[in-house]
Design a protein around this motif. Structure first.
Motif, mmCIF file in Angstrom:
data_model
loop_
_atom_site.group_PDB
_atom_site.id
_atom_site.type_symbol
_atom_site.label_atom_id
_atom_site.label_comp_id
_atom_site.label_asym_id
_atom_site.label_seq_id
_atom_site.Cartn_x
_atom_site.Cartn_y
_atom_site.Cartn_z
ATOM 1 N N LYS A 23 0.826 -1.211 0.000
ATOM 2 C CA LYS A 23 0.000 0.000 0.000
ATOM 3 C C LYS A 23 0.857 1.256 0.000
ATOM 4 C CE LYS A 23 -4.305 -1.656 2.082
ATOM 5 N NZ LYS A 23 -5.161 -1.660 3.289
ATOM 6 N N GLY A 24 1.995 1.206 0.696
ATOM 7 C CA GLY A 24 2.907 2.350 0.663
ATOM 8 C C GLY A 24 3.426 2.608 -0.737
ATOM 9 N N ALA A 25 3.712 1.530 -1.467
ATOM 10 C CA ALA A 25 4.171 1.658 -2.851
ATOM 11 C C ALA A 25 3.073 2.229 -3.736
ATOM 12 C CB ALA A 25 4.631 0.298 -3.370
ATOM 13 N N LEU A 50 6.004 -5.078 4.399
ATOM 14 C CA LEU A 50 7.079 -4.754 3.467
ATOM 15 C C LEU A 50 6.590 -4.930 2.036
ATOM 16 C CD1 LEU A 50 10.386 -6.332 4.865
ATOM 17 C CD2 LEU A 50 9.825 -3.900 4.678
ATOM 18 N N GLY A 51 6.717 -3.867 1.270
ATOM 19 C CA GLY A 51 6.446 -3.915 -0.158
ATOM 20 C C GLY A 51 7.560 -3.191 -0.881
ATOM 21 N N PHE A 52 7.402 -3.039 -2.186
ATOM 22 C CA PHE A 52 8.396 -2.236 -2.908
ATOM 23 C C PHE A 52 7.807 -1.680 -4.190
ATOM 24 C CE2 PHE A 52 9.204 -6.696 -4.087
ATOM 25 C CZ PHE A 52 9.254 -6.658 -5.474
ATOM 26 N N LEU A 53 8.383 -0.561 -4.594
ATOM 27 C CA LEU A 53 8.007 0.125 -5.831
ATOM 28 C C LEU A 53 9.236 0.178 -6.726
ATOM 29 C CD1 LEU A 53 5.962 1.937 -7.457
ATOM 30 C CD2 LEU A 53 6.966 3.883 -6.241
ATOM 31 N N VAL A 112 1.198 -1.030 -12.091
ATOM 32 C CA VAL A 112 1.124 -2.485 -12.182
ATOM 33 C C VAL A 112 1.340 -3.079 -10.795
ATOM 34 C CG1 VAL A 112 2.230 -4.542 -13.120
ATOM 35 C CG2 VAL A 112 1.920 -2.525 -14.566
ATOM 36 N N ASP A 113 0.359 -3.823 -10.321
ATOM 37 C CA ASP A 113 0.445 -4.487 -9.017
ATOM 38 C C ASP A 113 0.455 -5.993 -9.262
ATOM 39 O OD1 ASP A 113 0.128 -5.571 -6.499
ATOM 40 O OD2 ASP A 113 -1.496 -4.241 -5.899
ATOM 41 N N GLU A 114 1.617 -6.608 -9.066
ATOM 42 C CA GLU A 114 1.766 -8.045 -9.304
ATOM 43 C C GLU A 114 2.076 -8.802 -8.008
ATOM 44 O OE1 GLU A 114 3.172 -7.824 -14.002
ATOM 45 O OE2 GLU A 114 4.596 -8.584 -12.508
ATOM 46 N N ILE A 115 1.448 -8.377 -6.921
ATOM 47 C CA ILE A 115 1.787 -8.961 -5.629
ATOM 48 C C ILE A 115 1.420 -10.441 -5.534
ATOM 49 C CG2 ILE A 115 -0.363 -8.394 -4.412
ATOM 50 C CD1 ILE A 115 1.645 -7.489 -2.064
ATOM 51 N N LEU A 139 4.963 1.636 -13.435
ATOM 52 C CA LEU A 139 5.224 1.844 -12.018
ATOM 53 C C LEU A 139 4.879 0.506 -11.361
ATOM 54 C CD1 LEU A 139 3.204 5.189 -11.685
ATOM 55 C CD2 LEU A 139 5.580 4.918 -12.435
ATOM 56 N N TYR A 140 5.888 -0.215 -10.927
ATOM 57 C CA TYR A 140 5.718 -1.619 -10.563
ATOM 58 C C TYR A 140 5.642 -1.797 -9.056
ATOM 59 C CZ TYR A 140 6.634 -6.658 -10.328
ATOM 60 O OH TYR A 140 6.545 -8.005 -10.085
ATOM 61 N N VAL A 141 4.554 -2.434 -8.604
ATOM 62 C CA VAL A 141 4.331 -2.681 -7.181
ATOM 63 C C VAL A 141 4.363 -4.189 -6.919
ATOM 64 C CG1 VAL A 141 2.656 -2.529 -5.287
ATOM 65 C CG2 VAL A 141 2.954 -0.586 -6.860
ATOM 66 N N ASN A 142 5.052 -4.562 -5.862
ATOM 67 C CA ASN A 142 5.031 -5.942 -5.394
ATOM 68 C C ASN A 142 5.362 -5.920 -3.911
ATOM 69 O OD1 ASN A 142 5.114 -8.843 -5.301
ATOM 70 N ND2 ASN A 142 5.748 -8.876 -7.454
ATOM 71 N N GLY A 143 5.468 -7.102 -3.286
ATOM 72 C CA GLY A 143 5.736 -7.116 -1.861
ATOM 73 C C GLY A 143 5.939 -8.518 -1.342
ATOM 74 N N PHE A 144 6.026 -8.621 -0.022
ATOM 75 C CA PHE A 144 6.385 -9.864 0.640
ATOM 76 C C PHE A 144 5.222 -10.531 1.359
ATOM 77 C CE2 PHE A 144 10.117 -7.359 -0.015
ATOM 78 C CZ PHE A 144 11.099 -8.275 -0.338
ATOM 79 N N SER A 145 4.094 -9.841 1.476
ATOM 80 C CA SER A 145 3.025 -10.311 2.351
ATOM 81 C C SER A 145 2.392 -11.607 1.874
ATOM 82 C CB SER A 145 1.948 -9.231 2.509
ATOM 83 O OG SER A 145 1.369 -8.919 1.258
#
Length: 391
Positions: free
Chosen positions: A90-92, A237-240, A194-197, A221-227
């Motif tokens: 969500k932060g990303a 924890l996520g990342f952009l 783009v959210d590919e979580i 703008l690529y979003v993913n994370g660890f959840s």
């Protein structure tokens, strides 16, 4: 509006506090605890007193590990300096939308949608254009309406959102759909959030990441994370991933919002990416079996049209036949099943705007026993609702 899943968590806990045996298909998190080797890495970081502030975009070791993961998996060329580690995906999402949208700009959001995209856009003062996914029936599932997306582009449009695999429908958009979306971005000079979580939760279908395109820096703008992948929802924890000049500016925004990601959680995330990956693979296989079971069971419920999702860990059955026959809304249906059968599902309207009014969402990130019992309760509940209406 916010994320209604958390509202239903509170309702379920209230019922549980009164002694009711509640089965939840509500919140989207794996029921498997974070894997032991990841927890051990966090403990080691704590033992080493790694508890202070870190660099705002994340420690170099983690940014390097993320870049290595993306480049190995998708054949990309991401540099660590193009990555910002965030407190949750969500932060990303917030950083990406805040970077590119201004009041009056337009953002295209296929719906049903994860609520964060339109809510953050509205907070910024942007106008949200919802484009319903196409429902192709219980055999075809959901698809992007490429023509409607293209037709909705105006001179105020700045961004398109694509969540793939998709929450809440479980859709996995085809490589052709992915190509068509980036071609729209190229033609109209737009960016794609783009959210590919859920990119590891794929069940027997082909997945094409937007990071496979060589010109991703111009449009993605690529979003993913660890959840999800590592069952680290509470670690936040996520990342952009954005091109370097944009990242350098967004770091200035991030430092004023959260200073930095949690220090010891970042050390755990490095270990998560470097492996072993066997626990992740085992979890995905388990979830596929759970998907098969919940689809089988829900297809036994009168009036349910159930498509076997191809990604994420949700099913999104169409319940319009039940709603019409009973003369109730999807929200009323969900409340009835919660308070009479003690089963948590989410109304499709919790995933704005209106395209979900015929559907409910169920997460199958729960045990086989819960799936068996919960779906049986739903079946009995539907039969009860329909029989009452026929009297």
């Amino acid at each position: 509006m916010g994320e209604q899943a958390f509202i239903y968590i509170a309702k379920a806990k209230e019922l549980q506090s009164k002694g009711f045996n509640v089965i939840s298909f509500g919140v989207g998190q794996p029921d498997i605890p974070t894997f032991d080797h990841i927890i051990e890495a966090a403990k080691e970081a704590l033992d080493n007193k790694f508890t202070g502030y870190t660099e705002t975009p994340g420690i170099g070791e983690l940014r390097g590990a993320i870049a290595e993961y993306l480049n190995e998996r998708y054949g990309s060329d991401v540099k660590p300096t193009e990555i910002i580690v965030t407190p949750g995906a969500k932060g990303a999402i917030f950083l990406a939308i805040a970077a590119y949208l201004s009041p009056g700009d337009e953002i295209i959001v296929p719906e049903p949608s994860y609520p964060a995209y339109p809510e953050v856009a509205k907070f910024i003062g942007a106008k949200v254009k919802f484009i319903p996914l196409k429902w192709l029936g219980p055999e075809g599932g959901f698809a992007l309406d490429i023509n409607s997306i293209r037709d909705s582009v105006s001179n105020k449009t700045k961004m398109i959102v694509i969540n793939n695999p998709h929450n809440p429908t479980g859709a996995l958009f085809t490589p052709k759909e992915v190509e068509e979306i980036i071609n729209i971005a190229r033609e109209y000079k737009l960016v794609i959030l783009v959210d590919e979580i859920y990119d590891n939760f794929i069940y027997g279908a082909e997945f094409k990441s937007f990071m496979t395109f060589p010109d991703w820096r111009e449009y993605i703008l690529y979003v993913n994370g660890f959840s999800k992948t590592f069952s680290m929802t509470g670690w936040r924890l996520g990342f952009l991933v954005v091109r370097e000049d944009v990242a350098s500016k967004l770091i200035k925004l991030a430092v004023n919002i959260w200073s930095c990601p949690t220090s010891f959680a970042q050390k755990a995330a490095v270990k998560a990416l470097k492996g072993p990956w066997e626990p992740v693979k085992s979890m995905i296989e388990l979830f596929k079996k759970r998907r098969d079971l919940i689809v089988k069971k829900l297809r036994e419920v009168p009036g349910f049209e159930v498509w076997p999702s191809r990604g994420a860990f949700y099913v999104f059955p169409r319940v319009r036949k039940v709603l019409d026959e009973a003369g109730i809304s999807v929200e009323e249906f969900v409340e009835d099943i919660l308070y009479n059968e003690y089963v948590v599902t989410l109304p499709g309207t919790a995933f704005p705007n209106k395209a979900g009014k015929d559907f409910i969402r169920l997460s199958f990130a729960t045990s086989f026993e819960a799936i068996e019992e919960g779906t049986e309760r739903i079946r009995k509940g539907v039969e009860r609702i329909l029989s009452m209406r026929k009297r």
